[in-house]
Design a protein around this motif. Structure first.
Motif, mmCIF file in Angstrom:
data_model
loop_
_atom_site.group_PDB
_atom_site.id
_atom_site.type_symbol
_atom_site.label_atom_id
_atom_site.label_comp_id
_atom_site.label_asym_id
_atom_site.label_seq_id
_atom_site.Cartn_x
_atom_site.Cartn_y
_atom_site.Cartn_z
ATOM 1 N N LYS A 161 8.368 10.032 51.102
ATOM 2 C CA LYS A 161 9.580 9.575 50.631
ATOM 3 C C LYS A 161 9.178 8.745 49.175
ATOM 4 O O LYS A 161 10.092 8.919 48.277
ATOM 5 C CB LYS A 161 9.853 8.605 51.685
ATOM 6 N N GLY A 164 9.410 10.740 46.233
ATOM 7 C CA GLY A 164 10.531 11.344 45.496
ATOM 8 C C GLY A 164 11.066 12.500 46.457
ATOM 9 O O GLY A 164 12.118 12.973 46.045
ATOM 10 N N VAL A 166 13.113 14.117 49.040
ATOM 11 C CA VAL A 166 14.319 13.663 49.704
ATOM 12 C C VAL A 166 14.555 13.825 51.229
ATOM 13 O O VAL A 166 14.866 12.932 51.840
ATOM 14 C CB VAL A 166 15.755 14.554 49.135
ATOM 15 N N GLN A 167 13.716 14.997 51.749
ATOM 16 C CA GLN A 167 13.725 15.059 53.289
ATOM 17 C C GLN A 167 12.279 15.094 53.536
ATOM 18 O O GLN A 167 11.766 16.318 53.531
ATOM 19 C CB GLN A 167 14.683 16.381 53.568
ATOM 20 N N ALA A 217 16.119 12.724 56.880
ATOM 21 C CA ALA A 217 17.406 12.984 56.527
ATOM 22 C C ALA A 217 18.304 14.487 57.103
ATOM 23 O O ALA A 217 18.977 14.999 56.407
ATOM 24 C CB ALA A 217 17.364 13.104 54.848
ATOM 25 N N SER A 265 20.797 6.007 53.710
ATOM 26 C CA SER A 265 20.574 6.178 52.284
ATOM 27 C C SER A 265 20.012 7.347 52.052
ATOM 28 O O SER A 265 20.122 8.143 51.140
ATOM 29 C CB SER A 265 19.525 5.102 51.810
ATOM 30 N N SER A 266 19.106 7.842 52.863
ATOM 31 C CA SER A 266 18.529 9.198 52.975
ATOM 32 C C SER A 266 19.504 10.335 52.757
ATOM 33 O O SER A 266 19.641 11.368 52.157
ATOM 34 C CB SER A 266 17.682 9.466 54.106
ATOM 35 N N GLN A 268 22.687 10.056 51.831
ATOM 36 C CA GLN A 268 23.233 10.059 50.464
ATOM 37 C C GLN A 268 22.526 10.797 49.540
ATOM 38 O O GLN A 268 22.975 11.433 48.525
ATOM 39 C CB GLN A 268 23.707 8.799 50.311
ATOM 40 N N GLN A 269 21.246 10.584 49.419
ATOM 41 C CA GLN A 269 20.423 10.995 48.407
ATOM 42 C C GLN A 269 20.352 12.675 48.570
ATOM 43 O O GLN A 269 20.339 13.434 47.625
ATOM 44 C CB GLN A 269 18.814 10.820 48.458
ATOM 45 N N ARG A 270 20.321 13.073 50.092
ATOM 46 C CA ARG A 270 20.359 14.649 50.292
ATOM 47 C C ARG A 270 21.568 15.107 49.785
ATOM 48 O O ARG A 270 21.565 16.306 49.069
ATOM 49 C CB ARG A 270 20.212 14.821 51.567
ATOM 50 N N ILE A 273 22.571 16.170 46.060
ATOM 51 C CA ILE A 273 21.652 17.518 45.821
ATOM 52 C C ILE A 273 22.324 18.713 46.493
ATOM 53 O O ILE A 273 22.853 19.738 45.536
ATOM 54 C CB ILE A 273 20.350 17.483 46.164
#
Length: 451
Positions: A161, A164, A166-167, A217, A265-266, A268-270, A273
């Protein structure tokens, strides 16, 4: 190298038998390994292939044996108890039979045999765990192995994590695979945490499990983990409320509240993309393809063959599965439909029974033994299987050897608890009859004197 690895695993069986025989210290380490090994077998190359189809697109890549198989075989051989005496054995054998039956309907019978072989090794692990669960420290050591395994994965997830990713997938290759595996450590750990004063190890399991869930995530894993945690807390409190459980429940809810923003938050990052809508549409296309296969082949196409048939016979194309390597090389993301398509309605029934019969047995055992700490562990196992059953609607990895090992461990522990309790009851009945017989024998001379 393959033959060297095979030789090492085969010759480890007598070594394990000697270690199991020597003293309790070695046995405890080996029982720990039963819970720990599923998390690291792939990453540490603790397996070897008798037959290898490395490029086969099915869930099973050959006739493979692992170090855990060797350990399980040593435990079963050393045990004096017949493995057929354990509950749920018939369910495993029936599912193996369904997989073997599907070979008849397979145009690649060897590939289908691979899956039947895999289920055979899973049955072996189930028998071993059931034997271990009947020992004094066996269940705790298996849980300790699961906790340390998920803690190791949590460490890798944290590293990934902050690098960088994402999952985060730990060392297990895919975040969904790790997410499903997490269930088997998280809920038993929470159940133990609520029931025992020795809280360090189960607390570690809960925290590590939530870290893995948050950083993975996966929508299904995050949602189901929240449901599972709440379910363990609720059922444990209803079963036997105590001041300690109330305290732990409060702490658990606080930890869950802290983990929730991290998980969001995880996600949202996923989703920044990848598209949620596109993912849902892809799942629906997979399910359409699987249903068409099942409709055309009610007895199944043969275990371990979904991807090949879906592509070569045009089912994926007609169902609208997009043309890219990731989509066309993956099975339907629903374990029930995958079992139905590959092993037919017989395989589906056996798969469902293998999950749901132990669920009922787990909660019956928990409520019938409210004063026994094993009852609390049965609550954790029951919730694990409930969440597993729910997650099976969204994932296909339930048919991989890693998750099936985990399933064998959970059901095996429950089988050991049930068998041990039955043995205790039989011993109590025999002791009572002997006491009554001795009282009768003493009463006869006393009566003769009176006469």
């Amino acid at each position: 190298m393959r033959f060297i690895a095979l030789a090492v695993i085969i010759f480890s069986v007598p070594v394990f038998m000697v270690l199991l025989q020597q003293n309790a210290k070695y046995r405890r380490y080996l029982y720990f390994a039963v819970g720990f090994l599923p998390f690291v077998i792939s990453a540490w190359n603790l397996d070897a292939a008798i037959i290898s189809w490395a490029t086969w697109p099915g869930q099973t890549k050959g006739v493979i044996i692992t170090l855990l198989d060797a350990l399980a075989l040593a435990i079963v051989i050393r045990s004096r108890r017949s493995p057929l005496s354990f509950p749920f054995t018939a369910l495993f054998i029936a599912y193996i039979g369904a997989a073997a039956l599907s070979i008849i309907f397979s145009t690649t019978p060897q590939a289908s045999f691979f899956y039947a072989w895999q289920l055979g090794t899973v049955l072996l692990v189930f028998w071993a765990v059931a034997n271990v669960a009947m020992t004094k420290d066996g269940p705790k050591m298996i849980i300790a192995g699961l906790v340390c395994g998920i803690t190791l994965q949590a460490g890798f997830s944290i590293s990934q994590k902050f690098s960088g990713v994402v999952q985060a997938s730990g060392t297990m290759g895919h975040q969904n695979l790790l997410g499903v595996a997490t269930h088997f450590a998280l809920y038993p750990s929470l159940a133990m945490l609520m029931a025992t004063k020795k809280a360090k190890l189960p607390m570690l399991g809960v925290v590590a499990g939530l870290i893995v869930v948050a950083f993975g995530a996966s929508r299904a894993t995050i949602g189901l983990a929240g449901i599972g945690v709440m379910l363990v807390i609720f059922l444990s409190m209803v079963r036997k409320p105590t001041a300690r459980k109330t305290k732990v429940a409060a702490i658990g809810l606080v930890i869950l509240a802290i983990a929730t923003p991290v998980a969001i938050s995880s996600l949202q990052q996923r989703f920044a993309i990848t598209s949620t809508e596109g993912s849902n549409e892809e799942r629906q296309a997979f399910e359409r393809a699987a249903k068409m296969i099942w409709a055309d082949h009610p007895m199944g196409i043969g275990a371990n063959r979904y991807v090949v048939v879906a592509n070569t016979e045009g089912y994926s194309e007609r169902a609208g599965v997009i043309w890219n390597r990731g989509s066309r090389s993956a099975p339907v993301h629903n374990s029930y439909l995958l079992a139905a398509a590959e092993t037919g309605f017989i395989g589906l029934i056996c798969f469902v029974l293998l999950i749901f019969v132990p669920i009922v047995a787990a909660f019956r055992f928990a409520w019938a033994n409210r004063k026994d700490p094993k009852g609390d562990m049965a609550v954790g196992i029951g919730v694990t299987l409930v969440i597993f059953a729910m997650h099976s609607f969204y994932e296909w990895v339930m048919l991989t050897w890693v998750i099936q090992y985990m399933l064998a461990i959970a059901i095996g522990m429950l089988a050991g608890f049930i068998t041990y309790r039955k043995a205790e009851k039989r011993a109590a009945i025999i002791a009572k009859r002997r006491a009554q017989s001795e009282d009768s024998d003493e009463a006869v001379p006393a009566l003769a004197k009176q006469v």
